[in-house]
Design a protein around this motif. Structure first.
Motif, mmCIF file in Angstrom:
data_model
loop_
_atom_site.group_PDB
_atom_site.id
_atom_site.type_symbol
_atom_site.label_atom_id
_atom_site.label_comp_id
_atom_site.label_asym_id
_atom_site.label_seq_id
_atom_site.Cartn_x
_atom_site.Cartn_y
_atom_site.Cartn_z
ATOM 1 N N GLU A 53 -6.640 10.831 1.446
ATOM 2 C CA GLU A 53 -7.341 9.597 1.086
ATOM 3 C C GLU A 53 -6.596 8.889 -0.049
ATOM 4 O O GLU A 53 -6.076 9.535 -0.963
ATOM 5 C CB GLU A 53 -8.776 9.901 0.648
ATOM 6 C CG GLU A 53 -9.585 8.635 0.394
ATOM 7 C CD GLU A 53 -11.023 8.920 0.038
ATOM 8 O OE1 GLU A 53 -11.892 8.626 0.858
ATOM 9 O OE2 GLU A 53 -11.255 9.450 -1.079
ATOM 10 N N CYS A 54 -6.538 7.568 0.035
ATOM 11 C CA CYS A 54 -5.836 6.800 -0.990
ATOM 12 C C CYS A 54 -6.529 5.455 -1.190
ATOM 13 O O CYS A 54 -7.388 5.059 -0.408
ATOM 14 C CB CYS A 54 -4.381 6.582 -0.591
ATOM 15 S SG CYS A 54 -4.199 5.596 0.900
ATOM 16 N N ASP A 55 -6.137 4.760 -2.258
ATOM 17 C CA ASP A 55 -6.616 3.403 -2.512
ATOM 18 C C ASP A 55 -5.732 2.445 -1.734
ATOM 19 O O ASP A 55 -4.503 2.551 -1.777
ATOM 20 C CB ASP A 55 -6.536 3.075 -4.008
ATOM 21 C CG ASP A 55 -7.515 3.907 -4.818
ATOM 22 O OD1 ASP A 55 -8.674 4.038 -4.380
ATOM 23 O OD2 ASP A 55 -7.123 4.422 -5.876
ATOM 24 N N GLU A 85 -5.412 -1.866 -0.074
ATOM 25 C CA GLU A 85 -5.841 -3.251 -0.227
ATOM 26 C C GLU A 85 -5.560 -3.984 1.077
ATOM 27 O O GLU A 85 -4.507 -3.811 1.681
ATOM 28 C CB GLU A 85 -5.077 -3.918 -1.372
ATOM 29 C CG GLU A 85 -5.522 -5.332 -1.644
ATOM 30 C CD GLU A 85 -4.801 -5.956 -2.831
ATOM 31 O OE1 GLU A 85 -5.021 -7.148 -3.072
ATOM 32 O OE2 GLU A 85 -4.022 -5.263 -3.512
ATOM 33 N N LYS A 122 -10.271 -4.209 -1.772
ATOM 34 C CA LYS A 122 -9.797 -2.874 -2.113
ATOM 35 C C LYS A 122 -10.765 -1.864 -1.495
ATOM 36 O O LYS A 122 -11.979 -2.075 -1.499
ATOM 37 C CB LYS A 122 -9.717 -2.707 -3.624
ATOM 38 C CG LYS A 122 -8.687 -3.656 -4.246
ATOM 39 C CD LYS A 122 -8.505 -3.404 -5.717
ATOM 40 C CE LYS A 122 -7.627 -4.420 -6.374
ATOM 41 N NZ LYS A 122 -6.292 -4.520 -5.922
ATOM 42 N N PHE A 123 -10.213 -0.783 -0.963
ATOM 43 C CA PHE A 123 -11.026 0.227 -0.301
ATOM 44 C C PHE A 123 -10.276 1.551 -0.273
ATOM 45 O O PHE A 123 -9.094 1.599 -0.595
ATOM 46 C CB PHE A 123 -11.383 -0.224 1.131
ATOM 47 C CG PHE A 123 -10.177 -0.423 2.011
ATOM 48 C CD1 PHE A 123 -9.763 0.567 2.895
ATOM 49 C CD2 PHE A 123 -9.449 -1.601 1.960
ATOM 50 C CE1 PHE A 123 -8.651 0.386 3.695
ATOM 51 C CE2 PHE A 123 -8.334 -1.797 2.766
ATOM 52 C CZ PHE A 123 -7.938 -0.796 3.630
ATOM 53 N N LYS A 124 -10.978 2.607 0.088
ATOM 54 C CA LYS A 124 -10.360 3.923 0.238
ATOM 55 C C LYS A 124 -10.194 4.191 1.727
ATOM 56 O O LYS A 124 -11.059 3.848 2.524
ATOM 57 C CB LYS A 124 -11.220 5.002 -0.403
ATOM 58 C CG LYS A 124 -11.268 4.883 -1.920
ATOM 59 C CD LYS A 124 -11.684 6.188 -2.543
ATOM 60 C CE LYS A 124 -11.670 6.100 -4.053
ATOM 61 N NZ LYS A 124 -10.347 6.134 -4.626
ATOM 62 N N ASN A 134 0.849 -1.182 0.000
ATOM 63 C CA ASN A 134 0.000 0.000 0.000
ATOM 64 C C ASN A 134 0.888 1.236 0.000
ATOM 65 O O ASN A 134 1.865 1.302 0.749
ATOM 66 C CB ASN A 134 -0.913 0.018 1.239
ATOM 67 C CG ASN A 134 -2.051 -0.965 1.105
ATOM 68 O OD1 ASN A 134 -2.826 -0.894 0.165
ATOM 69 N ND2 ASN A 134 -2.161 -1.890 2.050
#
Length: 126
Positions: free
Chosen positions: A68-70, A72, A78-80, A61
């Protein structure tokens, strides 16, 4: 820059109960129970790359503190999220748990909470 480096788990508490609560399959729990997870952290100011190697899984990651980022999860979800830093402690909320990372006594301490269930991992620098 305290987080930067390679870390290997030397002890953990609450692993089985935590994994069950967050929905990790029994066979994956079994494989990971005694595995010495290696975490590699690179840091450039507020920018981090956080990689953890588990049995047959490697999760990386990349994030910037406060943005805010993507992300896992180990389970591949997968989420923010936004990673925050306060008082030397890094916190992030995953979809079904929160995690706090800190350096204490030269060790990386990862504390994960799902409701009242807590898992704590202590890693040494390698």
């Amino acid at each position: 820059m305290a987080f930067a480096g390679r870390w290997e788990v030397e002890s953990q508490e609450g692993y089985d109960e935590f994994c069950k609560v967050v929905g990790i399959p029994a066979d994956v729990i079994e494989k990971g129970r005694d595995f010495k997870t290696v975490t590699e952290v690179t840091q450039n100011g507020d920018d981090f790359t956080w990689t953890q190697a588990y049995p047959n899984i490697k999760v990386t990651n990349k994030f910037t503190i406060g943005k805010e980022c993507d992300m896992e999860s180990v389970g591949g979800k997968k989420f923010k999220a936004t990673v925050n830093m306060e008082g030397g402690k890094m916190t992030v909320s995953f979809p079904n748990y929160t995690q706090t990372n800190e350096i204490s006594g030269g060790k990386l301490i990862e504390t994960c909470k799902a409701g009242s269930v807590v898992m704590k991992k202590v890693s040494k620098k390698i």
